[in-house]
Design a protein around this motif. Structure first.
Motif, PDB file in Angstrom:
ATOM      1  N   LYS A 104      63.262  47.078  97.910  1.00  8.88           N
ATOM      2  CA  LYS A 104      63.461  48.516  97.873  1.00  8.88           C
ATOM      3  C   LYS A 104      64.918  48.662  98.088  1.00  8.88           C
ATOM      4  CE  LYS A 104      62.192  52.713  97.616  1.00  8.88           C
ATOM      5  NZ  LYS A 104      62.275  53.374  96.313  1.00  8.88           N
ATOM      6  N   THR A 105      65.509  48.111  99.234  1.00  7.96           N
ATOM      7  CA  THR A 105      66.891  48.661  99.761  1.00  7.96           C
ATOM      8  C   THR A 105      68.022  47.564  99.369  1.00  7.96           C
ATOM      9  OG1 THR A 105      66.723  47.843 102.044  1.00  7.96           O
ATOM     10  CG2 THR A 105      65.752  50.167 101.334  1.00  7.96           C
ATOM     11  N   VAL A 125      74.299  39.264  99.867  1.00  2.00           N
ATOM     12  CA  VAL A 125      73.270  40.413  99.842  1.00  2.00           C
ATOM     13  C   VAL A 125      73.879  41.889  99.438  1.00  2.00           C
ATOM     14  CG1 VAL A 125      71.970  41.761 101.439  1.00  2.00           C
ATOM     15  CG2 VAL A 125      72.296  39.381 101.947  1.00  2.00           C
ATOM     16  N   ARG A 126      73.389  42.660  98.561  1.00  2.00           N
ATOM     17  CA  ARG A 126      73.767  43.869  98.157  1.00  2.00           C
ATOM     18  C   ARG A 126      72.868  44.919  98.413  1.00  2.00           C
ATOM     19  NH1 ARG A 126      78.852  42.595  97.022  1.00  2.00           N
ATOM     20  NH2 ARG A 126      78.886  44.508  95.982  1.00  2.00           N
ATOM     21  N   THR A 127      73.192  46.022  98.921  1.00  2.00           N
ATOM     22  CA  THR A 127      72.757  47.222  99.000  1.00  2.00           C
ATOM     23  C   THR A 127      72.442  47.963  97.978  1.00  2.00           C
ATOM     24  OG1 THR A 127      73.584  47.302 101.343  1.00  2.00           O
ATOM     25  CG2 THR A 127      72.441  49.303 100.564  1.00  2.00           C
ATOM     26  N   LEU A 128      71.035  48.316  97.902  1.00  2.00           N
ATOM     27  CA  LEU A 128      70.716  49.075  96.482  1.00  2.00           C
ATOM     28  C   LEU A 128      70.449  50.522  96.554  1.00  2.00           C
ATOM     29  CD1 LEU A 128      68.176  46.488  95.183  1.00  2.00           C
ATOM     30  CD2 LEU A 128      70.444  46.750  94.212  1.00  2.00           C
ATOM     31  N   PRO A 129      70.919  51.296  95.786  1.00  2.01           N
ATOM     32  CA  PRO A 129      70.829  52.695  95.911  1.00  2.01           C
ATOM     33  C   PRO A 129      68.933  53.389  96.035  1.00  2.01           C
ATOM     34  CG  PRO A 129      71.911  52.298  93.838  1.00  2.01           C
ATOM     35  CD  PRO A 129      71.554  51.139  94.301  1.00  2.01           C
ATOM     36  N   SER A 130      68.971  54.133  96.519  1.00  2.00           N
ATOM     37  CA  SER A 130      67.549  54.688  97.027  1.00  2.00           C
ATOM     38  C   SER A 130      66.634  55.089  95.526  1.00  2.00           C
ATOM     39  CB  SER A 130      67.231  55.729  97.820  1.00  2.00           C
ATOM     40  OG  SER A 130      68.162  56.840  96.976  1.00  2.00           O
ATOM     41  N   CYS A 148      67.922  46.225  87.666  1.00  4.44           N
ATOM     42  CA  CYS A 148      66.824  46.977  88.520  1.00  4.44           C
ATOM     43  C   CYS A 148      66.234  48.347  87.807  1.00  4.44           C
ATOM     44  CB  CYS A 148      67.427  47.222  89.921  1.00  4.44           C
ATOM     45  SG  CYS A 148      67.858  45.930  90.780  1.00  4.44           S
ATOM     46  N   ASP A 149      65.283  48.639  87.559  1.00  3.92           N
ATOM     47  CA  ASP A 149      64.762  49.656  87.167  1.00  3.92           C
ATOM     48  C   ASP A 149      64.832  50.978  88.148  1.00  3.92           C
ATOM     49  OD1 ASP A 149      63.689  48.620  84.754  1.00  3.92           O
ATOM     50  OD2 ASP A 149      61.931  47.766  85.684  1.00  3.92           O
ATOM     51  N   LEU A 150      64.992  52.034  87.735  1.00  2.00           N
ATOM     52  CA  LEU A 150      65.228  53.179  88.492  1.00  2.00           C
ATOM     53  C   LEU A 150      63.730  53.886  88.612  1.00  2.00           C
ATOM     54  CD1 LEU A 150      68.785  54.173  87.342  1.00  2.00           C
ATOM     55  CD2 LEU A 150      68.371  52.768  89.411  1.00  2.00           C
TER      56      LEU A 150
END
Length: 151
Positions: A104-105, A125-130, A148-150
């Protein structure tokens, strides 16, 4: 008993650091003296922070110069329409060497390749938007693409 208390107070006051204030000009008031001292301290503080800023700029320039010697494998990262896309250059790996876990994150990218005595490893490791809910990846022409789908 009172005499001991008074002697203790006198000893404490006597041991405390003393600083004499010398007002050079007889016409100078205490207010002017304090204002001048404050202005001097302010100027010294300003000089300190200007020197600090110069040192930080020098540090940033040196870090940028150093980072030029270490290639960044992340080619692209950001929103692309209704997806969040990360493109990573992974030269020297086969598709079977790569593992991508999307949470998720964050997204965890690992690649391990052995060829005789040489080993090649990659970990990021990459942080993903919420707004990201799930993802998939492809590997083509040494480029890993994570989409990644939003929500």
């Amino acid at each position: 008993m009172l005499a001991y208390v008074i002697l203790g107070l006198l000893a404490t006051v006597s041991a405390a650091p003393h600083k004499e204030i010398n007002i050079d000009d007889d016409d100078q008031t205490l207010e002017n003296f304090i204002t001048n001292k404050f202005n001097k301290l302010e100027a010294e503080s300003r000089a300190y922070w200007q020197e600090y800023e110069r040192e930080m700029k020098t540090f940033e320039e040196k870090m940028k110069a150093l980072s030029r010697h270490f290639p960044n494998p992340i080619l692209e990262e950001g929103f692309d329409g209704d997806k969040y896309v990360i493109k990573v250059s992974l030269h020297g790996f086969d598709e079977d060497d790569i593992s991508v876990q999307t949470k998720k994150t964050a997204v965890v990218i690992e690649a391990h390749h052995s060829n005789g005595n040489s080993k090649n490893n990659f970990f990021n490791v990459r942080t993903l938007p919420s707004e990201v809910k799930s993802g998939s990846w492809t590997y083509e022409n040494d480029i890993l693409t994570v989409e990644c789908d939003l929500e």
